[in-house]
Design an enzyme around this catalytic site. Structure first.
Site, PDB file in Angstrom:
ATOM      1  N   CYS A 268      -1.513   0.829   7.394  1.00 49.56           N
ATOM      2  CA  CYS A 268      -2.961   0.568   7.522  1.00 49.56           C
ATOM      3  C   CYS A 268      -3.394  -0.679   6.765  1.00 49.56           C
ATOM      4  O   CYS A 268      -3.718  -1.697   7.373  1.00 49.56           O
ATOM      5  CB  CYS A 268      -3.773   1.767   7.025  1.00 49.56           C
ATOM      6  SG  CYS A 268      -3.524   3.273   8.002  1.00 49.56           S
ATOM      7  N   ARG A 269      -3.414  -0.606   5.421  1.00 50.64           N
ATOM      8  CA  ARG A 269      -3.985  -1.699   4.628  1.00 50.64           C
ATOM      9  C   ARG A 269      -3.065  -2.908   4.487  1.00 50.64           C
ATOM     10  O   ARG A 269      -3.490  -4.041   4.760  1.00 50.64           O
ATOM     11  CB  ARG A 269      -4.354  -1.179   3.224  1.00 50.64           C
ATOM     12  CG  ARG A 269      -5.519  -0.225   3.225  1.00 50.64           C
ATOM     13  CD  ARG A 269      -5.626   0.539   1.918  1.00 50.64           C
ATOM     14  NE  ARG A 269      -4.507   1.478   1.752  1.00 50.64           N
ATOM     15  CZ  ARG A 269      -4.319   2.266   0.707  1.00 50.64           C
ATOM     16  NH1 ARG A 269      -5.174   2.225  -0.296  1.00 50.64           N
ATOM     17  NH2 ARG A 269      -3.295   3.096   0.657  1.00 50.64           N
ATOM     18  N   SER A 270      -1.819  -2.703   4.037  1.00 50.59           N
ATOM     19  CA  SER A 270      -0.989  -3.882   3.744  1.00 50.59           C
ATOM     20  C   SER A 270      -0.589  -4.691   4.983  1.00 50.59           C
ATOM     21  O   SER A 270      -0.463  -5.916   4.869  1.00 50.59           O
ATOM     22  CB  SER A 270       0.231  -3.512   2.883  1.00 50.59           C
ATOM     23  OG  SER A 270       1.052  -2.575   3.506  1.00 50.59           O
TER      24      SER A 270
ATOM     25  N   CYS B 176       0.869  -1.192   0.000  1.00 47.27           N
ATOM     26  CA  CYS B 176       0.000   0.000   0.000  1.00 47.27           C
ATOM     27  C   CYS B 176       0.898   1.232   0.000  1.00 47.27           C
ATOM     28  O   CYS B 176       2.057   1.151  -0.437  1.00 47.27           O
ATOM     29  CB  CYS B 176      -0.975  -0.017   1.172  1.00 47.27           C
ATOM     30  SG  CYS B 176      -0.214   0.000   2.807  1.00 47.27           S
TER      31      CYS B 176
ATOM     32  N   ASN C 197       2.280   1.407   4.388  1.00 44.31           N
ATOM     33  CA  ASN C 197       2.573   0.124   5.053  1.00 44.31           C
ATOM     34  C   ASN C 197       2.251   0.180   6.557  1.00 44.31           C
ATOM     35  O   ASN C 197       2.906  -0.456   7.365  1.00 44.31           O
ATOM     36  CB  ASN C 197       4.038  -0.311   4.831  1.00 44.31           C
ATOM     37  CG  ASN C 197       4.335  -1.763   5.218  1.00 44.31           C
ATOM     38  OD1 ASN C 197       5.467  -2.103   5.542  1.00 44.31           O
ATOM     39  ND2 ASN C 197       3.342  -2.631   5.187  1.00 44.31           N
TER      40      ASN C 197
END
Ligand code: 4NP
Length: 161
Positions: free
Chosen positions: A18-20, A13, A16
């Site tokens: 939140c999402r990934s 993301c 690195n």
């Protein structure tokens, strides 16, 4: 014996945090549950948060689902990742464009996929960036779980072929 069992998968993301890291935690959990010998890591295209723990909101959301991501630390995507990973999943279109910009060969480019295309092939849908939205984390977790479940079940089927 179908596809090789041991695969190296990178979730990418922007920050690195939140999402990934959530994607990494979900993938590790589902791979383990399904007996897949996968190496899974995550990275950000940006360097803003290098060395940091995942965002507290991602940690809480993952924990709600029994997944512990507290030990992960942010790092930046590097061109060496094209050599070190078999598949690179981008969370959104901006990440996809940034990663493919760093690729040098068609083989490298072919390793990169927008993760939601696993559920809706060719849709090029993005996992929304939840950083500025406290309420977005549950939604992102659900989107990622669905996509990663697809990826895992595909591998399970190939393993038994
Ligand atoms: P991520 O979210 O890409 O899912 O880790 C973000 C984290 C930080 C920022 C943007 C998105 N930021 O602008 O610092």
């Amino acid at each position: 014996m179908g596809a090789k069992q041991s695969e190296r998968i990178l979730m990418v993301c922007l920050g690195n945090i939140c999402r990934s890291p959530m994607a990494e935690g979900i993938a590790k959990s589902l791979a383990e549950k399904n007996g897949l010998d996968w190496y899974i890591d995550s990275a950000g295209t940006g360097a803003y948060h290098v060395g940091q723990s995942p965002d507290a909101r991602s940690i809480v959301e993952a924990a709600k689902h029994g997944i512990d991501i507290t030990d992960l630390r942010a790092r930046q995507f590097t061109p060496e990742d094209f050599d070190n990973f078999d598949r690179i999943y981008a969370m959104d279109e901006e990440n996809y464009n940034m990663i493919t910009l760093l690729s040098h060969t068609p083989e490298q480019r072919a390793k990169v996929t927008m993760i939601l295309n696993e559920v809706n092939p060719g849709s090029n849908l993005s996992v929304p960036d939840p950083y500025w939205d406290d309420n977005g984390f549950g939604y992102v977790f659900d989107l990622l779980s669905e996509a990663i479940e697809h990826i895992v079940q595909q591998a399970v089927r190939q393993k038994s072929e």
